[in-house]
Design a protein around this motif. Structure first.
Motif, mmCIF file in Angstrom:
data_model
loop_
_atom_site.group_PDB
_atom_site.id
_atom_site.type_symbol
_atom_site.label_atom_id
_atom_site.label_comp_id
_atom_site.label_asym_id
_atom_site.label_seq_id
_atom_site.Cartn_x
_atom_site.Cartn_y
_atom_site.Cartn_z
ATOM 1 N N ASN A 133 0.853 -1.183 0.000
ATOM 2 C CA ASN A 133 0.000 0.000 0.000
ATOM 3 C C ASN A 133 0.892 1.238 0.000
ATOM 4 O O ASN A 133 1.706 1.428 0.903
ATOM 5 N N GLN A 134 0.754 2.069 -1.021
ATOM 6 C CA GLN A 134 1.652 3.213 -1.174
ATOM 7 C C GLN A 134 1.454 4.266 -0.088
ATOM 8 O O GLN A 134 2.356 5.066 0.185
ATOM 9 N N ASP A 135 0.294 4.269 0.547
ATOM 10 C CA ASP A 135 0.030 5.270 1.588
ATOM 11 C C ASP A 135 0.537 4.823 2.953
ATOM 12 O O ASP A 135 1.118 5.619 3.705
ATOM 13 N N THR A 136 0.329 3.533 3.274
ATOM 14 C CA THR A 136 0.695 3.053 4.608
ATOM 15 C C THR A 136 2.078 2.414 4.658
ATOM 16 O O THR A 136 2.671 2.296 5.730
ATOM 17 N N GLY A 137 2.583 1.966 3.499
ATOM 18 C CA GLY A 137 3.889 1.317 3.476
ATOM 19 C C GLY A 137 3.867 -0.119 3.955
ATOM 20 O O GLY A 137 4.924 -0.708 4.194
ATOM 21 N N ASP A 185 -1.117 -4.573 1.497
ATOM 22 C CA ASP A 185 -2.573 -4.453 1.436
ATOM 23 C C ASP A 185 -3.230 -5.728 1.947
ATOM 24 O O ASP A 185 -2.672 -6.828 1.836
#
Length: 281
Positions: free
Chosen positions: A211-215, A218
């Motif tokens: 997930n690019q936002d949470t690192g 997913d």
């Protein structure tokens, strides 16, 4: 109609998938229904070749003749001149206790290949219940070969040496040193042993999607993916309509070309060399 033989030699792992599965592997490779041996569908190869032969992604005279025009309700639609079969497994590299790797095949596969190409080499009788290797094999010790977890009785056999020489000229036509090395690592396994390895000795990799936002990974983005290993060899046949002689010559110029096939091009998968060979059939 003139038929020709082609070979595919995987330079990296290759994933031609059959879709999602409920089995142990989430994304298995496609296999022949009757034998459960891996194949590359002719439709896949045809699509890859069409893209490869296009000019900057656009159709040209060669692709229009070989692959035809799509049906759009106009009068100039026509079928393509190129017919191509599925690619069947010929050689599978397997992990070996002696010699690091062996290039394995079996009597069932060689009989198919022999019949299609008219090869005059007989199959070794010993291959029904023993592994057959060439005279200079590096995979045998104390009359045994050990592939993956399998301990198999083995014998040195003149017919296996003949097959090794024949196939080495297909895989490494212009490299005598590589031909010798191949012959030292060639083995003909009993059909049931090879079938087991073709199902269990493929390369299975675990992959994730971040997930690019949470690192972090997913939810549900962890899966396993089956691949044919590098240095597999597959074979099939193709024909080009006799009225397309010019395009047939252009197509044969693609001999030994590298193709990008299957999924995961971004991580280096699916590099395949296509080798063309004329047949008398």
């Amino acid at each position: 109609m003139s038929f020709h033989t082609y070979h595919l030699i995987t330079q990296t792992i290759l994933h031609c998938g059959s879709g999602q599965s409920v089995g142990i592997v989430d994304q298995p490779i496609i296999r022949e229904r009757a034998t459960n041996l891996p194949i590359v569908p002719g439709a896949t190869l045809r699509g890859v070749l069409r893209a490869h032969l296009s000019t900057d992604g656009e159709e040209n005279e060669l692709t229009r003749v070989l692959f035809g025009r799509p049906a759009k309700g106009t009068s100039d639609n026509f079928a393509g001149a190129l017919s191509i079969t599925d690619a069947h497994l010929l050689l599978l590299p397997v992990r070996s206790l002696y010699g690091i790797v062996a290039y394995a095949t079996c009597p069932f596969i060689l009989q198919r290949y022999k019949k299609a190409l008219g090869i005059a080499i007989d199959l070794p009788i010993e291959s029904k219940d023993k592994a057959c290797v060439g005279e200079d094999s590096e995979n045998i010790a104390s009359n045994k070969v050990v592939f993956e977890e399998l301990d198999i009785d083995a014998v040195k056999c003149g017919k296996a040496q003949e097959w090794a020489k024949c196939l080495s000229k297909v895989v490494y036509a212009d490299d005598e040193a590589a031909q010798v090395d191949f012959q030292q690592h060639f083995v003909i396994l009993p059909d049931d042993v090879f079938a087991y390895l073709a199902e269990t000795a493929t390369e299975v990799r675990t992959r994730i999607r971040m997930n690019q936002d949470t690192g972090v990974v997913d939810n549900g983005a962890l899966w396993t993916e089956e691949n044919l290993p590098a240095e597999c060899v597959l074979w099939g046949s193709y024909s080009i309509h006799e009225k397309a002689n010019k395009q047939a010559c252009q197509f044969k110029e693609q001999d030994k070309t590298l193709l990008q096939m299957g999924g995961n091009a971004g991580v280096g998968s699916g590099l395949v060399q296509m080798v063309m060979q004329e047949s008398d059939s």
